[in-house]
Design an enzyme around this catalytic site. Structure first.
Site, mmCIF file in Angstrom:
data_model
loop_
_atom_site.group_PDB
_atom_site.id
_atom_site.type_symbol
_atom_site.label_atom_id
_atom_site.label_comp_id
_atom_site.label_asym_id
_atom_site.label_seq_id
_atom_site.Cartn_x
_atom_site.Cartn_y
_atom_site.Cartn_z
ATOM 1 N N SER A 135 0.831 -1.201 0.000
ATOM 2 C CA SER A 135 0.000 0.000 0.000
ATOM 3 C C SER A 135 0.870 1.257 0.000
ATOM 4 C CB SER A 135 -0.965 -0.041 1.189
ATOM 5 O OG SER A 135 -1.976 0.931 1.052
ATOM 6 N N HIS A 151 -8.033 -5.069 -0.621
ATOM 7 C CA HIS A 151 -6.897 -4.247 -0.220
ATOM 8 C C HIS A 151 -6.550 -4.474 1.254
ATOM 9 C CE1 HIS A 151 -4.102 -0.886 -0.509
ATOM 10 N NE2 HIS A 151 -4.448 -0.609 0.733
ATOM 11 N N ASP A 169 -10.226 -3.558 -4.860
ATOM 12 C CA ASP A 169 -9.238 -2.585 -4.416
ATOM 13 C C ASP A 169 -9.222 -1.399 -5.377
ATOM 14 O OD1 ASP A 169 -7.071 -1.219 -3.394
ATOM 15 O OD2 ASP A 169 -5.588 -2.754 -3.862
#
Length: 446
Positions: free
Chosen positions: A229, A416, A386
């Protein structure tokens, strides 16, 4: 008077009984047993609360997603935490991100931090805090491979020392027989871009010095940089920076990016449109993470959601437009029937007030082709559920076009952030699936 006296004599309690009969017994029964109307009201109220709870928790999810109700509960819990922290912020009791990070830290304590088979050391590399994981198994005289890992959390949340990332890095070190360096970069809201980038760059450069690698018995030809991320964002940006610096003597063999966030230019890619209200990371929350990273004005958020910050009349933005033209960079199965969102006119003050929106150190996808050409062999993990899916897929395509070997590991049923969710009470099958696939690739290629 006599009738009254008569009635009084009839209602006086007997000395042998503590309660009066008649009206007294009726009152006692009324207190002991609520009227049917009250019971019915309670049942209606309970049903209403259950319905409201179900409405709050439920989110439409693709049929492919594994453990949908567990994911909905996780998302609902995160939303409750975020909204509570927003209230704290509104009341002037503290910044919402500090409050949220406090809650995450408290929840993190539920995760047992086992370090069997791994030596864990907290130290500093050139003034930046890091946690180093070294396998205890004797590797003889051979040098070990290594991974520099940068944790996610929107540049504002989580910690290298927290249970989730401690668990991940311990398993990586033991499974790969590798030295893992997890960087504890400074967080928003106390620090903003480019502090996080500089922290990671500084610590990584120090670790890559020949004498430091020798101290940890690391093979300089077998070092990877990785992150998830926002950590994937920092990993990609630092990798780009270090590949361009001539005085860097040790180069990365690999980079491994886990659902990375790579650009704040276009918030209407197909994955942003498809997953606008997806669990864990909806689009508006991602926009606010960017604004927090840049210390920008929240009033810009709604304009950025509809791409008013990169409208066609923005000459600064137009120079980068072809670098993330998803109508060309994405396969048709991901483009589907979505259309680009590019307004003729927009809000020029956004780019003027936040020039970092177009800074390649914050948005590695905006880098020039020459930079992509010198990147190392790359692994990119993406999830269908995501908003950031297309950031990663476009990055992979640009690397491939520049001649870099790329492995795309796409998971249709995952979401995610899932890779760190492998410990109770957030032990998702998606977490084990993605983590095992990621470690397997590193094992085979590092």
């Amino acid at each position: 008077m006599k009738p009254l006296n008569g009635r009084c004599e009839q209602t006086l309690p007997q000395k042998s009984h503590p309660f009066a009969k008649g009206a007294g017994e009726a009152r006692l029964r009324a207190r002991a047993s609520p009227p049917p109307v009250t019971m019915k009201s309670a049942a209606v109220l309970l049903a209403g609360l259950l319905a409201l709870t179900a409405y709050y928790v439920y989110l439409p999810l693709p049929s492919t997603v594994s453990e949908p109700w567990r994911l909905m509960l996780l998302d609902a819990s995160f939303r409750v935490a975020q909204q509570s922290c927003n209230l704290v912020h509104f009341l002037g009791l503290g910044h919402h991100l500090r409050a949220l990070n406090f809650l995450i830290g408290a929840f993190d304590q539920l995760n047992p931090q086992s370090s069997e088979g791994v030596k864990i050391t907290d130290t500093q590399f050139d003034g930046v805090e890091v946690r180093v994981y070294e396998p205890l198994a004797k590797g003889g005289a051979k040098l070990r491979r290594s991974v520099v890992y940068i944790h996610g959390g929107g540049w504002a949340l989580a910690s290298a020392r927290g249970g989730y990332y401690n668990n991940l890095c311990s398993i990586m070190a033991e499974s790969l027989d590798a030295v893992v360096v997890s960087i504890e970069y400074r967080l928003v809201p106390d620090f903003h871009f480019p502090v996080q980038f500089n922290d990671v760059l500084q610590a990584t450069k120090h670790f890559m010095l020949p004498e430091v690698l020798a101290r940890y018995s690391v093979d300089p030809s077998r070092v990877a940089i990785s992150g998830d991320s926002a950590g994937g964002n920092l990993a990609a940006a630092v990798c780009q920076e270090m590949t361009q610096e001539e005085n860097v003597t040790t180069r990365f063999k690999l980079q491994a990016l886990i659902y990375p966030v790579l650009q704040p230019f276009d918030f209407n890619t197909p994955s942003y449109q498809q997953n606008e209200v997806t669990p864990v990371l909806p689009r508006f929350v991602m926009v606010k993470f960017w604004l927090d990273y840049f210390n920008g004005n929240y009033d810009f958020a709604h304009s950025m959601v509809v791409n008013n910050h990169t409208a066609l009349d923005m000459s600064e933005a137009n120079a980068f437009r072809e670098h993330l033209d998803w109508t060309f960079l994405l396969p048709s199965r991901f483009r589907k029937n979505y259309k680009p969102v590019a307004h003729a006119t927009g809000k020029a003050e956004i780019i003027r007030d936040i020039p970092a929106l177009l800074d390649v150190r914050a948005a590695p996808l905006l880098a020039e082709k020459e930079v992509f050409r010198i990147q190392p062999k790359t692994y990119i993990l993406t999830c269908e559920i995501d908003v950031l899916r297309d950031d990663a897929l476009m990055y992979a395509k640009r690397l491939e076009k520049a001649g870099v070997a790329v492995t795309i590991d796409h998971f249709e049923d995952c979401f995610h952030g899932c890779m760190i969710f492998t410990v109770w009470p957030t032990n998702f099958s998606a977490g084990f699936q993605t983590r095992d696939s990621y470690i397997k690739w590193l094992s085979q290629n590092l």
